[in-house]
Scaffold this active site. Structure first.
Site, mmCIF file in Angstrom:
data_model
loop_
_atom_site.group_PDB
_atom_site.id
_atom_site.type_symbol
_atom_site.label_atom_id
_atom_site.label_comp_id
_atom_site.label_asym_id
_atom_site.label_seq_id
_atom_site.Cartn_x
_atom_site.Cartn_y
_atom_site.Cartn_z
ATOM 1 N N CYS A 151 -16.752 -15.161 -30.306
ATOM 2 C CA CYS A 151 -17.574 -13.727 -29.900
ATOM 3 C C CYS A 151 -18.700 -14.431 -28.498
ATOM 4 O O CYS A 151 -18.558 -15.411 -28.234
ATOM 5 C CB CYS A 151 -18.454 -13.892 -30.981
ATOM 6 S SG CYS A 151 -19.473 -14.054 -31.887
ATOM 7 N N CYS A 190 -34.331 -9.547 -29.676
ATOM 8 C CA CYS A 190 -33.747 -9.548 -28.607
ATOM 9 C C CYS A 190 -32.468 -10.204 -28.003
ATOM 10 O O CYS A 190 -31.495 -9.812 -26.760
ATOM 11 C CB CYS A 190 -35.340 -9.582 -27.626
ATOM 12 S SG CYS A 190 -36.138 -7.924 -28.288
#
Length: 428
Positions: free
Chosen positions: A381, A208
Site C-alpha cells: 500500500c 490529512c
C-alpha cells in the site's frame, strides 16, 4: 524531572502581557478604517484587539489563514507554535509559506510572512513540539488559544492546558472535503474532554496525510477560526461555544449541532476533576503527537518483508503475486507495473469478484512455480498500514482453488520503495 522542566522553561521566550491602550495612532486609523466604521467593532473593539495576544498551535493548513487574518486585523501579539519544516506538499494549503522557504522552520516562515503584512503585530515563533512541559506555561501567557493541530494527542493536551489556565480555545479540523469548528471552555460551554472523554482507537484515526484534504477547505475553516478569535478578543457578537459547526465543501453547506452543556463529571473541567496537571498524551491516546502518516504494527516480523527483500525477490524472478490494496484514486497517481489491484475496502467487504480475481491470478502464477510449498503473496500500500490489515483479512479467508498461500506485507509500502529503491518513483 523538576530540573528538566525548569531548563525547558528557561528556553521558551514568554513575553510580558500587552498593556491596555486608550487611543489609536493616525496610521492605525488609516490602516483599519474599513473595520473601524463597523458599529459592532469601532475604536473600542480595535483597542481591545491591539491588546490581545493569541497562541496559534500549528502553522499548517488551518494556522496559516488564521494567523494571516488575525495579523491583518491588528491583533496585538501572535505566538506561533510549530516544530516542523516547510515541505513542497504543504504549499497548496499552507498559504503563509513560499517555495523560497522550503526546508525552513514553519514557525519562522510564518513570522516572516506576517511581518511583511503587518509590522506592528508582535510575532513570536516557537520552534518546538508542544508537550506537557511547555504547554501550560505558553497557554498562560496568551489570552486566546487557537488549536490548528492535526493529531489527537495535541488536541487533548491543548484542551487540558486551556482548562487549567482558564483560557478560551478555538478549535478546528479539516479532512478531505469536510471540516468542523468549536469554541471550547468559553461562556459556560463544554471543553473537548466533555464531548470526547476517551480518545478513539489509533487505527481508526485518519489525518490529512492519510486521507487527503482540499486546500481551500482548510482556508475556510482557518478563516472561521480567525473570526471566532476576533469576536472573543473584541467582545463582538456570540461565539460557537454551545454549537459545533460542520462544513461540507462538496455540497457547499454548513450545519450546526447543538452541544451538550459542560459535563460536571468531566475529568478536567468537572466539579471534581481528576486531571489537575498535564499528562503523557501520546500514552493516553496510544498514538504519536504528529500530523505525519501514522505507522501501525499489526503483524509479527516474520509476516513482513522490507522493500530491499522484495527487490531481491523481483530480481531473482521468484514466482509470486504482488497485490496493491490502495484506493483506485491513489493507484491512478502511481503504481508498480507487476501489481494486481484489489482495494482494501473490497477485501473488507469480502467482495466475491475481487476474491475470484485474486484466486485466478494466484493460480496462473502458481503454474510457473515448481515448488509445492505455500505460494507467496505480497501486499503493498502507500505506507505499510493498510497492507497489514489486508494480510490479516487474507489470513482469515478461505480461497478455494488457490491452494496454500503465504501472505506477507511490504514494510513502509510504496513510499519506502520510492525512498530506498527507486528515487524516480513519485511520492505523494
Amino acid at each position: 524531572m523538576a530540573g528538566n522542566e525548569a531548563a525547558a522553561a528557561e528556553e521558551i521566550p514568554i513575553p510580558p502581557p500587552l498593556p491596555p491602550r486608550t487611543e489609536l495612532s493616525r496610521p492605525e486609523i488609516e490602516r483599519y478604517s474599513r473595520q473601524l466604521v463597523l458599529p459592532e467593532l469601532g475604536v473600542r473593539g480595535q483597542l481591545r484587539l491591539s491588546a490581545c495576544s493569541v497562541l496559534v498551535v500549528g502553522c499548517g493548513g488551518l494556522g496559516c489563514p488564521l494567523a494571516l487574518y488575525l495579523a491583518a486585523a491588528g491583533v496585538g501579539r501572535l505566538g506561533l507554535v510549530d516544530h516542523d519544516a516547510v515541505e513542497l506538499h504543504n504549499l497548496p494549503r499552507q498559504v503563509l509559506h513560499r517555495e523560497s522557504r522550503l526546508g525552513c522552520s514553519k514557525a519562522r516562515s510564518a513570522v516572516s510572512a506576517l511581518r511583511e503584512l503587518n509590522s506592528s503585530v508582535q510575532c513570536v515563533p516557537y520552534e518546538l513540539a508542544l508537550d506537557r512541559d511547555s504547554a501550560l506555561e505558553l497557554v498562560r501567557a496568551y489570552d486566546v488559544v487557537a488549536d490548528c493541530s492535526d493529531n489527537v494527542p495535541t488536541r487533548y493536551l491543548v484542551n487540558d492546558a486551556c482548562v487549567l489556565a482558564g483560557k478560551p480555545l478555538v478549535s478546528a479540523s479539516a479532512l478531505r472535503l469536510e471540516g468542523q469548528l468549536v469554541v471550547y471552555g468559553h461562556q459556560g460551554g463544554p471543553c473537548y474532554r466533555c464531548l470526547f472523554p476517551k480518545p478513539p482507537p489509533p487505527e481508526t484515526v485518519t489525518n490529512c496525510a492519510d486521507g487527503g484534504v482540499l486546500g481551500v477547505v482548510t482556508g475556510i475553516l482557518g478563516s472561521l477560526q480567525a473570526l471566532e478569535v476576533l469576536k472573543i478578543a473584541t467582545g463582538m457578537g456570540t461565539s460557537f461555544s454551545q454549537v459545533m459547526v460542520l462544513f461540507d465543501a462538496l455540497e457547499s453547506r454548513f450545519r450546526y449541532i447543538k452541544l451538550r452543556p459542560r459535563d460536571p463529571n468531566c475529568a478536567v473541567c468537572g466539579d471534581h476533576p481528576s486531571v489537575t496537571a498535564l499528562q503523557d498524551y501520546e500514552l493516553f491516546c496510544g498514538s504519536s503527537a504528529t500530523d505525519k502518516c501514522r505507522t501501525l504494527c499489526l503483524l509479527r516480523n516474520e509476516e513482513r518483508v522490507s522493500v530491499e527483500e522484495y527487490r531481491k525477490i523481483l530480481d531473482s524472478n521468484i514466482p509470486h503475486i504482488l497485490v496493491d490494496v490502495r484506493p483506485k484514486v491513489e493507484v491512478d497517481i502511481c503504481r508498480l507495473a507487476q501489481a494486481v489491484f484489489v482495494p482494501l475496502s473490497k477485501l473488507q467487504e469480502k467482495d466475491e469478484g475481487c476474491l475470484q480475481l485474486l484466486v485466478q491470478r494466484i493460480c496462473e502464477a502458481r503454474q510457473m512455480s515448481s515448488e509445492n510449498s505455500a505460494f507467496p503473496v505480497y501486499i503493498i500500500c502507500k505506507l505499510g498500514n493498510d497492507s497489514q490489515k489486508a494480510v490479516k483479512i487474507l489470513q482469515g479467508l478461505s480461497c478455494p482453488g488457490s491452494g496454500l498461500i503465504s501472505v506477507k506485507d511490504i514494510k513502509g509500502g510504496l513510499m519506502a520503495w520510492a525512498t530506498k529503491i527507486d528515487p524516480e518513483f513519485p511520492q505523494y
